[in-house]
Design a protein around this motif. Structure first.
Motif, PDB file in Angstrom:
ATOM      1  N   VAL A   1       0.843  -1.195   0.000  1.00  0.00           N
ATOM      2  CA  VAL A   1       0.000   0.000   0.000  1.00  0.00           C
ATOM      3  C   VAL A   1       0.880   1.248   0.000  1.00  0.00           C
ATOM      4  O   VAL A   1       2.016   1.214   0.469  1.00  0.00           O
ATOM      5  N   PRO A   2       0.358   2.360  -0.517  1.00  0.00           N
ATOM      6  CA  PRO A   2       1.130   3.609  -0.480  1.00  0.00           C
ATOM      7  C   PRO A   2       1.375   4.038   0.968  1.00  0.00           C
ATOM      8  O   PRO A   2       0.495   3.922   1.822  1.00  0.00           O
ATOM      9  N   VAL A   3       2.562   4.531   1.231  1.00  0.00           N
ATOM     10  CA  VAL A   3       2.900   4.972   2.582  1.00  0.00           C
ATOM     11  C   VAL A   3       2.299   6.358   2.830  1.00  0.00           C
ATOM     12  O   VAL A   3       2.255   7.199   1.939  1.00  0.00           O
ATOM     13  N   SER A   4       1.811   6.569   4.039  1.00  0.00           N
ATOM     14  CA  SER A   4       1.294   7.885   4.405  1.00  0.00           C
ATOM     15  C   SER A   4       2.459   8.823   4.709  1.00  0.00           C
ATOM     16  O   SER A   4       3.594   8.375   4.922  1.00  0.00           O
ATOM     17  N   VAL A   5       2.169  10.098   4.771  1.00  0.00           N
ATOM     18  CA  VAL A   5       3.207  11.079   5.107  1.00  0.00           C
ATOM     19  C   VAL A   5       3.765  10.789   6.506  1.00  0.00           C
ATOM     20  O   VAL A   5       4.978  10.798   6.714  1.00  0.00           O
ATOM     21  N   ASP A   6       2.883  10.513   7.457  1.00  0.00           N
ATOM     22  CA  ASP A   6       3.334  10.228   8.831  1.00  0.00           C
ATOM     23  C   ASP A   6       4.215   8.989   8.869  1.00  0.00           C
ATOM     24  O   ASP A   6       5.241   8.977   9.560  1.00  0.00           O
ATOM     25  N   ASP A   7       3.834   7.930   8.136  1.00  0.00           N
ATOM     26  CA  ASP A   7       4.654   6.723   8.116  1.00  0.00           C
ATOM     27  C   ASP A   7       5.985   6.962   7.408  1.00  0.00           C
ATOM     28  O   ASP A   7       7.015   6.408   7.791  1.00  0.00           O
ATOM     29  N   PHE A   8       5.979   7.799   6.377  1.00  0.00           N
ATOM     30  CA  PHE A   8       7.226   8.159   5.701  1.00  0.00           C
ATOM     31  C   PHE A   8       8.192   8.809   6.689  1.00  0.00           C
ATOM     32  O   PHE A   8       9.375   8.471   6.740  1.00  0.00           O
ATOM     33  N   VAL A   9       7.682   9.721   7.509  1.00  0.00           N
ATOM     34  CA  VAL A   9       8.520  10.393   8.500  1.00  0.00           C
ATOM     35  C   VAL A   9       9.061   9.365   9.507  1.00  0.00           C
ATOM     36  O   VAL A   9      10.255   9.371   9.833  1.00  0.00           O
ATOM     37  N   LYS A  10       8.188   8.487   9.989  1.00  0.00           N
ATOM     38  CA  LYS A  10       8.622   7.447  10.933  1.00  0.00           C
ATOM     39  C   LYS A  10       9.706   6.568  10.312  1.00  0.00           C
ATOM     40  O   LYS A  10      10.717   6.274  10.957  1.00  0.00           O
TER      41      LYS A  10
ATOM     42  N   LYS B   1      13.390  -4.937  14.990  1.00  0.00           N
ATOM     43  CA  LYS B   1      11.992  -4.574  15.260  1.00  0.00           C
ATOM     44  C   LYS B   1      11.576  -3.390  14.383  1.00  0.00           C
ATOM     45  O   LYS B   1      10.486  -3.372  13.810  1.00  0.00           O
ATOM     46  N   GLY B   2      12.452  -2.418  14.250  1.00  0.00           N
ATOM     47  CA  GLY B   2      12.163  -1.257  13.408  1.00  0.00           C
ATOM     48  C   GLY B   2      12.003  -1.632  11.950  1.00  0.00           C
ATOM     49  O   GLY B   2      11.107  -1.113  11.264  1.00  0.00           O
ATOM     50  N   LEU B   3      12.842  -2.531  11.455  1.00  0.00           N
ATOM     51  CA  LEU B   3      12.719  -2.976  10.066  1.00  0.00           C
ATOM     52  C   LEU B   3      11.397  -3.707   9.850  1.00  0.00           C
ATOM     53  O   LEU B   3      10.733  -3.520   8.826  1.00  0.00           O
TER      54      LEU B   3
ATOM     55  N   GLY C   1      11.738   0.870  -1.418  1.00  0.00           N
ATOM     56  CA  GLY C   1      11.752   1.236  -2.831  1.00  0.00           C
ATOM     57  C   GLY C   1      10.505   1.972  -3.270  1.00  0.00           C
ATOM     58  O   GLY C   1      10.506   2.632  -4.303  1.00  0.00           O
ATOM     59  N   HIS C   2       9.446   1.871  -2.465  1.00  0.00           N
ATOM     60  CA  HIS C   2       8.185   2.481  -2.867  1.00  0.00           C
ATOM     61  C   HIS C   2       7.649   3.488  -1.861  1.00  0.00           C
ATOM     62  O   HIS C   2       6.519   3.936  -1.989  1.00  0.00           O
ATOM     63  N   ASP C   3       8.441   3.857  -0.838  1.00  0.00           N
ATOM     64  CA  ASP C   3       7.919   4.823   0.140  1.00  0.00           C
ATOM     65  C   ASP C   3       8.672   6.149   0.130  1.00  0.00           C
ATOM     66  O   ASP C   3       8.349   7.044   0.877  1.00  0.00           O
TER      67      ASP C   3
END
Length: 137
Positions: free
Chosen positions: A49-58, A77-79, A112-114
């Motif tokens: 799914v497309p990443v949200s702006v908030d998830d991109f920042v995270k 865990k982060g990965l 690759g897609h976020d």
């Protein structure tokens, strides 16, 4: 003059105002040119799914911190969190049981897609242009 439209554009209804008749609807609910990627894991199909702006920042903050804290479990865990943001139907616990090479492939697809690869590449290019080692970016 028509407005610039992103995404799928649809003309708005007819009106007597010629300017309004040239206005396009910008459908931000649609994502253009997003890849159709599905992963089979645990007997289920999981769609990217497309990443949200908030998830991109995270994701970007998490990737910037990798290797600096020395906590391998926190890094893994982060990965896994990055992967679950990209494939929200995946079970984070199941990801701990996949071979490492597959986890790395999933991280690569997610990144690759976020947009994080692009941001990292730009930061490295800027660091090189400023005469700094890319790792300091």
């Amino acid at each position: 003059m028509p407005r610039i439209a992103w995404g799928k554009s649809q003309p708005l209804g007819n009106t007597q105002d010629t300017m309004a008749s040239q206005t396009n609807l910008i459908d931000l609910d649609a994502v253009d040119n997003f890849p159709d990627v599905t992963v089979l894991l645990g007997g289920k199909e999981h769609k990217l799914v497309p990443v949200s702006v908030d998830d991109f920042v995270k994701n970007t903050k998490l990737l910037a911190a990798l290797g600096k804290g020395g906590d391998l479990e926190a890094e893994v865990k982060g990965l896994k969190e990055i992967i679950v943001r990209a494939f929200p139907t995946m079970d984070i616990e199941l990801l701990g049981k996949v071979p490492l090479v597959n986890l790395n492939k999933l991280v690569g697809v997610a990144q690759g897609h976020d947009g994080t690869n692009q941001v990292q590449g730009e930061a490295e290019a800027q660091a090189v242009a400023e005469g700094k080692p890319a790792a300091q970016a």
